[in-house]
Write an enzyme that holds these catalytic residues in place. Structure first.
Site, PDB file in Angstrom:
ATOM      1  N   THR A 166       0.880  -1.176   0.000  1.00  0.00           N
ATOM      2  CA  THR A 166       0.000   0.000   0.000  1.00  0.00           C
ATOM      3  C   THR A 166       0.911   1.219   0.000  1.00  0.00           C
ATOM      4  OG1 THR A 166      -1.677  -1.178   1.241  1.00  0.00           O
ATOM      5  CG2 THR A 166      -1.859   1.218   1.180  1.00  0.00           C
TER       6      THR A 166
ATOM      7  N   LYS B 178      -7.435   1.810  -3.381  1.00  0.00           N
ATOM      8  CA  LYS B 178      -7.129   1.384  -2.000  1.00  0.00           C
ATOM      9  C   LYS B 178      -7.327   2.557  -1.027  1.00  0.00           C
ATOM     10  CE  LYS B 178      -5.152  -0.921   1.465  1.00  0.00           C
ATOM     11  NZ  LYS B 178      -5.527  -2.173   2.074  1.00  0.00           N
TER      12      LYS B 178
ATOM     13  N   LYS C  77      -0.024   5.334   8.301  1.00  0.00           N
ATOM     14  CA  LYS C  77       0.735   5.456   7.034  1.00  0.00           C
ATOM     15  C   LYS C  77      -0.248   5.626   5.868  1.00  0.00           C
ATOM     16  CE  LYS C  77       1.690   1.693   4.950  1.00  0.00           C
ATOM     17  NZ  LYS C  77       1.403   1.029   3.690  1.00  0.00           N
TER      18      LYS C  77
HETATM   19  P1  NAP Z   1       5.221  -6.544   7.597  1.00  0.00           P
HETATM   20  O1  NAP Z   1       4.762  -7.808   8.234  1.00  0.00           O
HETATM   21  O2  NAP Z   1       5.835  -5.479   8.431  1.00  0.00           O
HETATM   22  O3  NAP Z   1       6.246  -6.956   6.432  1.00  0.00           O
HETATM   23  C1  NAP Z   1       6.943  -5.998   5.682  1.00  0.00           C
HETATM   24  C2  NAP Z   1       7.874  -6.732   4.748  1.00  0.00           C
HETATM   25  O4  NAP Z   1       8.595  -5.773   3.975  1.00  0.00           O
HETATM   26  C3  NAP Z   1       8.943  -7.561   5.472  1.00  0.00           C
HETATM   27  O5  NAP Z   1       9.243  -8.689   4.678  1.00  0.00           O
HETATM   28  C4  NAP Z   1      10.135  -6.604   5.519  1.00  0.00           C
HETATM   29  O6  NAP Z   1      11.384  -7.268   5.622  1.00  0.00           O
HETATM   30  C5  NAP Z   1       9.999  -5.951   4.164  1.00  0.00           C
HETATM   31  N1  NAP Z   1      10.640  -4.637   4.097  1.00  0.00           N
HETATM   32  C6  NAP Z   1      10.246  -3.501   4.722  1.00  0.00           C
HETATM   33  N2  NAP Z   1      11.069  -2.485   4.430  1.00  0.00           N
HETATM   34  C7  NAP Z   1      12.007  -2.996   3.580  1.00  0.00           C
HETATM   35  C8  NAP Z   1      13.119  -2.440   2.921  1.00  0.00           C
HETATM   36  N3  NAP Z   1      13.435  -1.133   3.052  1.00  0.00           N
HETATM   37  N4  NAP Z   1      13.881  -3.242   2.150  1.00  0.00           N
HETATM   38  C9  NAP Z   1      13.549  -4.546   2.009  1.00  0.00           C
HETATM   39  N5  NAP Z   1      12.505  -5.145   2.608  1.00  0.00           N
HETATM   40  C10 NAP Z   1      11.742  -4.366   3.385  1.00  0.00           C
HETATM   41  O7  NAP Z   1       4.031  -5.834   6.767  1.00  0.00           O
HETATM   42  P2  NAP Z   1       2.703  -6.484   6.152  1.00  0.00           P
HETATM   43  O8  NAP Z   1       1.639  -6.487   7.198  1.00  0.00           O
HETATM   44  O9  NAP Z   1       3.042  -7.724   5.421  1.00  0.00           O
HETATM   45  O10 NAP Z   1       2.294  -5.314   5.129  1.00  0.00           O
HETATM   46  C11 NAP Z   1       2.977  -5.142   3.891  1.00  0.00           C
HETATM   47  C12 NAP Z   1       2.212  -4.116   3.040  1.00  0.00           C
HETATM   48  O11 NAP Z   1       0.876  -4.581   2.838  1.00  0.00           O
HETATM   49  C13 NAP Z   1       2.102  -2.730   3.699  1.00  0.00           C
HETATM   50  O12 NAP Z   1       2.181  -1.750   2.695  1.00  0.00           O
HETATM   51  C14 NAP Z   1       0.718  -2.753   4.321  1.00  0.00           C
HETATM   52  O13 NAP Z   1       0.157  -1.462   4.460  1.00  0.00           O
HETATM   53  C15 NAP Z   1      -0.042  -3.592   3.313  1.00  0.00           C
HETATM   54  N6  NAP Z   1      -1.230  -4.277   3.847  1.00  0.00           N
HETATM   55  C16 NAP Z   1      -1.166  -4.956   5.035  1.00  0.00           C
HETATM   56  C17 NAP Z   1      -2.310  -5.588   5.526  1.00  0.00           C
HETATM   57  C18 NAP Z   1      -2.284  -6.328   6.854  1.00  0.00           C
HETATM   58  O14 NAP Z   1      -3.370  -6.680   7.337  1.00  0.00           O
HETATM   59  N7  NAP Z   1      -1.138  -6.601   7.433  1.00  0.00           N
HETATM   60  C19 NAP Z   1      -3.506  -5.532   4.807  1.00  0.00           C
HETATM   61  C20 NAP Z   1      -3.539  -4.862   3.582  1.00  0.00           C
HETATM   62  C21 NAP Z   1      -2.385  -4.232   3.111  1.00  0.00           C
HETATM   63  P3  NAP Z   1      11.967  -7.727   7.069  1.00  0.00           P
HETATM   64  O15 NAP Z   1      11.365  -9.085   7.347  1.00  0.00           O
HETATM   65  O16 NAP Z   1      13.431  -7.776   6.895  1.00  0.00           O
HETATM   66  O17 NAP Z   1      11.533  -6.670   8.070  1.00  0.00           O
END
Ligand code: NAP
Length: 288
Positions: A97, A172, A240
């Site tokens: 997102t 979104k 965010k």
């Molecule tokens: P998360 O669990 O915090 O995972 C983030 C992922 O991105 C991890 O694999 C992290 O690696 C990687 N990452 C972050 N910064 C990075 C960088 N600078 N370089 C390389 N890798 C990086 O987040 P998530 O919940 O999966 O969410 C991911 C996206 O989906 C976000 O944009 C969020 O807004 C969106 N989203 C989430 C949900 C939800 O319910 N969680 C629902 C809809 C949309 P590391 O493992 O090394 O930290």
């Protein structure tokens, strides 16, 4: 079956990549914290690559799901970023997102490489990713979308091209605007019901069958009443997303007074220590 890579094995990416593997695609994964990629491979098979660039080399489709605009720029355009490894004719599908602006920027950068870019943020949360039933909102070109859609459907229940680059992210944003207002309304209703001394579960049971019913009421009403806030999408992530929404509204002139106010309510929840609470925790600032 396609040869694909998945960058970012977080809460969402880990199970999304698993569904690609389960559907028979050839999957290479990359995660910044390499141990997570190794764990993924030990559970699912496939291959882990040490950098986004190496993960992207030779792939037909490269998927990503990382944190925010800066993270996305880093895994695509940064040193050892995936765009340095994209082959001509390949697709990059981004499920982060992020802003519509970064989507348009990466669409143009992919074109320079002879590749295509689709912004494809998702809705449905952790449970949607784990069960392979996400909703995916896409922006980009029709031809590239037609190639990506059947592969995206490995982890989705609905997927739709909304218009040119950035349109997935704009859709979104509307999703997040609607959720913010709904959750605040539900929080105020439950808070009021408690003050009125009513049986909240009975109230929700009866009004959910009428015009006030919503997904939030069905799925979060009872847990909000119980003060349980560990259901996935965190307040930090919502802030965010709302920052992206409010920034876009400043550009397109949309009037979002309730969304701006609810963003500040979420800031109060953060001050209460609720950074990792889920978005239904808006009720906590009313009930305190
Ligand atoms: P998360 O669990 O915090 O995972 C983030 C992922 O991105 C991890 O694999 C992290 O690696 C990687 N990452 C972050 N910064 C990075 C960088 N600078 N370089 C390389 N890798 C990086 O987040 P998530 O919940 O999966 O969410 C991911 C996206 O989906 C976000 O944009 C969020 O807004 C969106 N989203 C989430 C949900 C939800 O319910 N969680 C629902 C809809 C949309 P590391 O493992 O090394 O930290």
């Amino acid at each position: 079956m396609a040869k694909v890579a998945f960058l970012g094995l977080g809460v969402m990416g880990y199970p999304m990549a698993r569904h690609l593997m389960a559907k028979g695609h050839e999957v290479t994964v990359y995660n910044r914290t390499a141990a997570k990629a190794e764990k993924w491979v030990s559970e699912n098979g496939g291959r882990a690559a040490p950098t986004p660039r190496e993960a992207a080399e030779g792939q037909e489709i490269v998927f990503a799901c990382v944190g925010n605009d800066d993270d996305l720029r880093q895994v695509t355009l940064g040193a050892d970023g995936a765009f340095h490894g994209l082959k001509a004719g390949s697709l990059f599908v981004d499920h982060t997102t992020a802003s519509a602006e970064v989507a348009r920027e990466l669409y143009a950068a992919a074109q320079d490489k002879g590749a295509a870019f689709i912004d494809a943020p998702v809705s449905g949360g952790q449970a949607g990713a784990e069960n392979g039933v996400l909703t995916v909102m896409c922006g980009g070109d029709q031809g590239a979308y037609a190639k990506a859609e059947p592969v995206i459907m490995s982890f989705a229940r609905a997927c739709r091209l909304m218009g040119p680059a950035g349109s997935g992210q704009l859709t979104k944003m509307i999703n997040q605007i609607c959720i913010a207002g709904l959750v605040q309304g539900l929080a105020e209703g439950i808070h009021f019901g408690k003050r009125a001394g009513l049986d909240i579960e009975a109230v929700l049971d009866v009004i959910s069958k009428g015009a006030a019913g919503s997904w939030q009421m069905e799925n979060r009403g009872k847990t909000m009443n119980q003060g349980k806030f560990d259901f996935g999408f965190a307040v930090d992530w919502m802030r965010k997303d709302l920052a992206i929404v409010l920034d876009e509204a400043r550009k397109n002139g949309a009037s979002l007074p309730a969304t701006a106010m609810i963003d500040q309510f979420y800031a109060e929840v953060q001050k209460m220590g609720g950074n990792r609470w889920d978005t239904s925790s808006l009720i906590a600032r009313l009930d305190r």
